[in-house]
Design a protein around this motif. Structure first.
Motif, PDB file in Angstrom:
ATOM      1  N   GLN A 107      -5.426  -0.315   1.793  1.00 31.44           N
ATOM      2  CA  GLN A 107      -5.217   1.129   1.972  1.00 31.44           C
ATOM      3  C   GLN A 107      -4.071   1.607   1.076  1.00 31.44           C
ATOM      4  O   GLN A 107      -4.112   2.705   0.535  1.00 31.44           O
ATOM      5  CB  GLN A 107      -4.879   1.448   3.441  1.00 31.44           C
ATOM      6  N   ALA A 108      -3.048   0.750   0.936  1.00 33.66           N
ATOM      7  CA  ALA A 108      -1.912   1.124   0.076  1.00 33.66           C
ATOM      8  C   ALA A 108      -2.390   1.357  -1.357  1.00 33.66           C
ATOM      9  O   ALA A 108      -1.951   2.296  -2.026  1.00 33.66           O
ATOM     10  CB  ALA A 108      -0.841   0.032   0.105  1.00 33.66           C
ATOM     11  N   GLY A 109      -3.282   0.503  -1.813  1.00 28.50           N
ATOM     12  CA  GLY A 109      -3.804   0.641  -3.175  1.00 28.50           C
ATOM     13  C   GLY A 109      -4.534   1.972  -3.348  1.00 28.50           C
ATOM     14  O   GLY A 109      -4.400   2.646  -4.378  1.00 28.50           O
ATOM     15  N   ILE A 110      -5.323   2.361  -2.332  1.00 30.03           N
ATOM     16  CA  ILE A 110      -6.020   3.654  -2.379  1.00 30.03           C
ATOM     17  C   ILE A 110      -4.987   4.786  -2.430  1.00 30.03           C
ATOM     18  O   ILE A 110      -5.074   5.706  -3.246  1.00 30.03           O
ATOM     19  CB  ILE A 110      -6.927   3.844  -1.131  1.00 30.03           C
ATOM     20  N   PHE A 111      -3.976   4.687  -1.564  1.00 27.15           N
ATOM     21  CA  PHE A 111      -2.980   5.755  -1.475  1.00 27.15           C
ATOM     22  C   PHE A 111      -2.223   5.920  -2.796  1.00 27.15           C
ATOM     23  O   PHE A 111      -1.987   7.033  -3.267  1.00 27.15           O
ATOM     24  CB  PHE A 111      -2.003   5.459  -0.327  1.00 27.15           C
ATOM     25  N   MET A 112      -1.850   4.787  -3.408  1.00 34.05           N
ATOM     26  CA  MET A 112      -1.146   4.862  -4.698  1.00 34.05           C
ATOM     27  C   MET A 112      -2.081   5.506  -5.732  1.00 34.05           C
ATOM     28  O   MET A 112      -1.639   6.276  -6.592  1.00 34.05           O
ATOM     29  CB  MET A 112      -0.726   3.471  -5.173  1.00 34.05           C
TER      30      MET A 112
END
Ligand code: ACM
Ligand code: ZN
Length: 749
Positions: free
Chosen positions: A122-127
């Motif tokens: 999810q962090a990768g999507i958010f970044m």
């Protein structure tokens, strides 16, 4: 041949990154970005689609809110997975197969088939969404947002990309801290290091020890007013949760064994002497620290840590460890007994032992400690697997990385943004290389990243933006982007667009380097001064006013160098490119009879406080209330003795000078100033002396004038001697070390 072709291919892809990212002005610059000919239009029918099991609700809502706020386009959110395979819409996909992305990386594909973001987390999507927000057009057309096609693959170079906010010296409101979480996210930073305890304040509610915030969160200022504030546990939970949703980890810092006066003021029995103490209102390093020989100290700290661990899910807990003077421990029977019982060599090993008590405790709870580089003073071999935050240069990082520990590298030169932009310029930050010289490649992975450090001794909340920005933007790129993609000119160009983004968010950024240099030259022939403003960057404008008889004239627009023969000072206002007032500079000067004459300095001044060099004491320029203003000349361990040659016999009746006292910085007023006169430079006659009137125990910053008056006479040579107190007094932290004298203009009338 094959080699050459490969080389060309790499070169070509490098240029496509540069060209594309420059066009899109993405900050931090991605690992790779290739523009495509096709594009995609977002409108009110566009959906954000993801598989409900992938827990991307927050990310979807975040994007939806940004787009409706900025463009008035209302995207739908859908979990219809059949649509994930369709060629349209905005699709979020979390997939184990996206191994290249690691924890925070992502692939973004924008073409006629919609917008697709793929990541492992999810962090990768958010970044990735942060990148999307930067590449959307400025405005919509016909209710459509036309997004140019692009293919991006991106991931960070360093895993630890942080900001250290000192909310102790000055308090920051909860909403201000939350605003910074959004600003960090925008720059793909992932760590908020929250500095919560200090000599000047304890800012986090601890239920078991209510006095920490009842007493420790408030200090009495020199005018008698009370200053302070603290975060309730409810506040802390809110901040931590807000950050968690945005994939930012909040690391609390609970300082020990030093920087603890606010805690000792609340619970004095935790000190070596028993107190009493007041919450500090001065800034500096203080002798009273937690007693290392008292078991109750460890009970207290472990109880505090228990509540902290409840509030902060962070794997890492910062326990400070910096600037802990050993003078109390040296004299404390309990501390000395501990040294003996534990077979320790000295107080430095006692510090390692102290830190290890807490390291063992925190590790037993499944967490890990971070400490400032002073924790290594008792030997790096005392620890294994701890993380050291190196601030006094790179030495601590080198030691840590070579001893199976880890390092966050935040040396003052590159990372302390409370410091003057004249010393740490934007370009300096952009040139930052985290890897210490001499560190073997097999240890490079132990350098985990860096932090912008925002200390607030001299930075109330409303000044924070101007100190952190734009420098933190450069640091964000240093930490995220591959070194080979970084280029100063290219960054500067992208930054122009980035400033517009910051404007939209109301970020009051400061300067890239010193906004101006105020050059003041004495004009002997006309008995006055010529003031010249040299701008430090484009786009600034200035107004100025002279100060006459203590009154400031009206401000006028500065166009060319200005002359004055009757002013005692000048004030300059600096206006940024938006026309907003963004700083002031003032200088006092005095056209006295010795200005511009010849001076011989018999006692050497310190190189780092040379100020204007040999002629500094008779250049007509007076020091300001900041002893680091490069106007005060510093002498260490010596009296100051100078001889002024008036070049011809001159009628005079008064000689005066000023000195600066800042005992926390080991700078003291001289005990007295003697003035001698001569007409041949050999035979001297004492004209008088002026005695110090300010106590050496006065820890406020003070400026004192020493003035010697005598019968009017014609004189060629003047000798001035300022008597140093020698070494710092017995009671002072610097006892046994040289004290300083800081002196400015010697005025002759
Ligand atoms: C520090 O600046 N004392 C960590
Ligand atoms: Zn003690």
């Amino acid at each position: 041949m094959r080699k050459i072709l490969l080389g060309l291919a790499i070169l070509a892809s490098f240029f496509s990154i540069q060209a594309q990212s420059l066009k899109q002005n993405i900050i931090p610059i991605p690992v790779s970005a290739v523009s495509l000919r096709s594009n995609y239009s977002i409108d009110n029918n566009t959906k954000i689609i993801f598989d409900a099991s992938q827990k991307l609700d927050f990310e979807a809502k975040w994007l939806k809110e940004k787009i409706v706020d900025k463009y008035g386009i209302n995207l739908q959110i859908s979990n219809d997975i059949a649509l994930l395979n369709a060629n349209s819409n905005i699709r979020f996909i979390v997939s184990d197969t996206a191994k290249w992305c690691e924890k925070e990386g992502h692939h973004i594909n924008i073409n006629q088939n919609g917008i697709e973001i793929i990541a492992q987390t999810q962090a990768g999507i958010f970044m990735g969404l942060q990148t999307i927000m930067q590449i959307l057009p400025q405005s919509k057309n016909d209710n459509k947002l036309v997004v140019s096609g692009i293919k991006i693959s991106d991931k960070p170079s360093y895993q630890w990309r942080g900001l250290n906010l000192d909310c102790c010296r000055h308090f920051m409101e909860k909403d201000f801290v939350i605003r910074y979480i959004d600003l960090l996210a925008m720059h793909k930073m992932n760590t908020l290091h929250w500095h919560l305890t200090e000599d000047q304040a304890w800012r986090i509610e601890i239920k078991k020890y209510p006095l920490l915030t009842k007493i420790g969160a408030w200090r009495t200022m020199s005018d008698g007013s009370i200053y302070g504030g603290f975060y309730t546990q409810e506040d802390v939970r809110e901040v931590v949760e807000y950050a968690r949703q945005r994939h930012i980890n909040v690391v609390p810092e609970i300082e020990m064994p030093g920087h603890a006066v606010a805690a000792l003021a609340s619970y004095p029995h935790l000190s070596c002497t028993g107190g009493p103490f007041e919450v500090e209102r001065q800034f500096g390093v203080f002798d009273d620290i937690y007693c290392a020989g008292n078991d109750e100290v460890f009970t207290f700290l472990k109880n505090v840590i228990d509540e902290v661990l409840e509030l902060f899910p962070s794997e890492y807990i910062h326990i400070g460890g910096d600037e802990a003077p050993k003078v109390r421990w040296e004299k404390c029977p309990k501390c000395q007994k501990r040294i003996k019982d534990e077979n320790l060599k000295d107080e430095f090993e006692l510090q390692s032992w102290f830190i290890n008590q807490m390291n063992d405790y925190i590790t037993s709870k499944g967490r890990r400690i971070i400490g400032w580089d002073e924790i290594l003073e008792g030997g790096a071999d005392k620890y294994k697997g701890v993380t050291v935050q190196s601030w006094r240069g790179f030495e601590g990082a080198l030691d840590a990385a070579q001893s199976e520990n880890f390092a966050i590298v935040s040396p003052t030169t590159y990372c302390y943004y409370d410091g003057d932009v004249a010393h740490t310029t934007l370009k300096t930050v952009y040139s930052f290389d985290l890897i210490p010289e001499g560190l073997a490649p097999e240890h490079h992975h132990r350098i985990i990243g860096s932090e912008a450090c925002m200390w607030t001794e001299y930075a109330p909340q409303h000044t924070i933006d101007s100190k952190l920005f734009p420098r933190i933007v450069a640091l964000a790129e240093v930490l995220w982007s591959p070194k080979e993609n970084r280029n100063w000119d290219n960054f500067k160009t992208r930054l122009e667009t980035h400033y517009l983004r910051l404007n939209e968010l109301g970020v009051k950024y400061g300067f890239e380097r010193s906004p101006m240099n105020l050059e003041i030259k004495s004009d002997m022939a006309n008995k006055g001064f010529i003031c010249t403003i040299v701008p430090g960057q484009d786009g600034l404008s200035f107004t100025y006013a002279f100060v006459k008889n203590g009154k400031t004239d009206e401000f006028k627009k500065y166009e060319k160098p200005v002359f004055t023969s009757d002013a005692s000072g000048i004030e300059v206002k600096i206006f940024n490119a938006l026309g907003e007032e963004s700083g002031t500079v003032s200088r006092n000067f005095s056209f006295h009879k010795a200005a511009g004459k010849t001076i011989k300095i018999n006692t050497p001044y310190a190189e780092q406080y040379a100020a204007g060099g040999n002629n500094n004491l008779i250049d007509g320029m007076k020091g300001t209330d900041n002893f680091r203003d490069l106007l005060w000349q510093g002498y260490t361990g010596t009296d100051v003795e100078v001889i002024i040659d008036m070049e011809q016999k001159t009628e005079i009746s008064k000689v005066s000078t000023s000195t600066f006292q800042s005992t926390l910085a080991w700078i003291f007023h001289p005990t007295k100033v003697d003035v001698y006169l001569s007409n041949n430079g050999k035979k001297w006659k004492k004209a008088g002396e002026a005695l110090n009137k300010i106590s050496e125990r006065n820890s406020d910053n003070t400026i004192q004038e020493f003035s010697v008056e005598f019968k009017k006479q014609k004189i060629r040579y003047i000798k001035l001697v300022a008597k140093s107190i020698g070494q710092c007094p017995e009671w002072h932290r610097g006892a046994g070390h040289n004290s300083w004298i800081f002196m400015d203009e010697i005025e002759v009338e």
